[in-house]
Design a protein around this motif. Structure first.
Motif, short mmCIF file in Angstrom:
data_model
loop_
_atom_site.label_atom_id
_atom_site.label_comp_id
_atom_site.label_asym_id
_atom_site.label_seq_id
_atom_site.Cartn_x
_atom_site.Cartn_y
_atom_site.Cartn_z
N HIS A 16 6.31 -0.05 2.13
CA HIS A 16 4.81 -0.80 2.53
C HIS A 16 4.93 -1.31 4.09
N GLN A 54 -6.31 -2.70 6.22
CA GLN A 54 -5.46 -2.12 4.90
C GLN A 54 -3.84 -2.06 5.30
N TYR A 57 -2.65 -5.62 4.70
CA TYR A 57 -2.45 -5.73 3.06
C TYR A 57 -0.90 -5.39 2.95
N ASN A 58 -0.79 -4.03 3.32
CA ASN A 58 0.67 -3.62 3.14
C ASN A 58 1.90 -4.27 3.94
N CYS A 86 1.83 -6.01 -7.54
CA CYS A 86 0.47 -5.52 -6.91
C CYS A 86 0.51 -4.27 -6.17
N MET A 87 1.62 -3.85 -5.86
CA MET A 87 1.93 -2.55 -5.12
C MET A 87 1.73 -1.33 -6.33
N ALA A 90 -2.09 -1.07 -7.25
CA ALA A 90 -2.61 -0.11 -6.19
C ALA A 90 -2.22 1.15 -6.21
N VAL A 93 -4.31 2.50 -9.26
CA VAL A 93 -5.77 3.01 -8.54
C VAL A 93 -5.88 3.97 -7.58
N LEU A 94 -4.89 4.12 -6.87
CA LEU A 94 -5.01 5.42 -5.97
C LEU A 94 -5.09 6.59 -6.55
N GLN A 108 4.19 5.40 -3.51
CA GLN A 108 3.69 3.82 -3.52
C GLN A 108 3.84 3.06 -4.74
N ALA A 109 3.96 3.56 -5.98
CA ALA A 109 3.92 2.79 -7.14
C ALA A 109 5.10 3.01 -7.79
#
Length: 122
Positions: A16, A54, A57-58, A86-87, A90, A93-94, A108-109
């Motif tokens: 991140h 954004q 946020y990261n 949270c990561m 996200a 969702v991506l 990311q996840a």
């Protein structure tokens, strides 16, 4: 939190932090904005304010992960794991919003999900 989970929290934070740099500092470079599926400079200029925001946020998610690890103890680890949750959310969702970004979503996840699972199981 066990050491293996802490390693994955650190990896999630580092990822991140790198994304912060791409979105907030390097976004106007063609090699960077194309990573975000933006095809040309004109569209990158339109998206740049969004990307800049954004990116922060990261950065804040990364700081939560690192800060929680540094603080240690139950409260610090709770902060780190909340950042990981949270990561992970996200990233989910991506991929749900654009399956073409599945590779990015896994990057990311993946580490934060592993951190959460490992923290809960060991």
């Amino acid at each position: 939190m066990n050491t293996v989970a802490q390693i994955f929290v650190g990896l999630a934070g580092a990822f991140h932090l790198a994304v912060f740099a791409m979105e907030s500092l390097l976004f106007r470079k063609p090699s960077t904005y194309r990573r975000f599926l933006i095809p040309n400079r004109a569209e990158a200029e339109i998206a740049q304010p969004w990307a800049f925001n954004q990116g922060f946020y990261n950065l804040f998610l990364a700081l939560g992960a690192f800060g929680g690890l540094i603080a240690g103890g139950d409260k610090g680890h709770a902060i780190a794991l909340f950042s990981c949750a949270c990561m992970a959310g996200a990233g989910i969702v991506l991929v749900a919003s654009n399956p073409k970004l599945a590779r990015s979503a896994v990057l990311q996840a993946g580490p934060p999900i592993l951190a959460l699972v490992l923290a809960a199981s060991l």
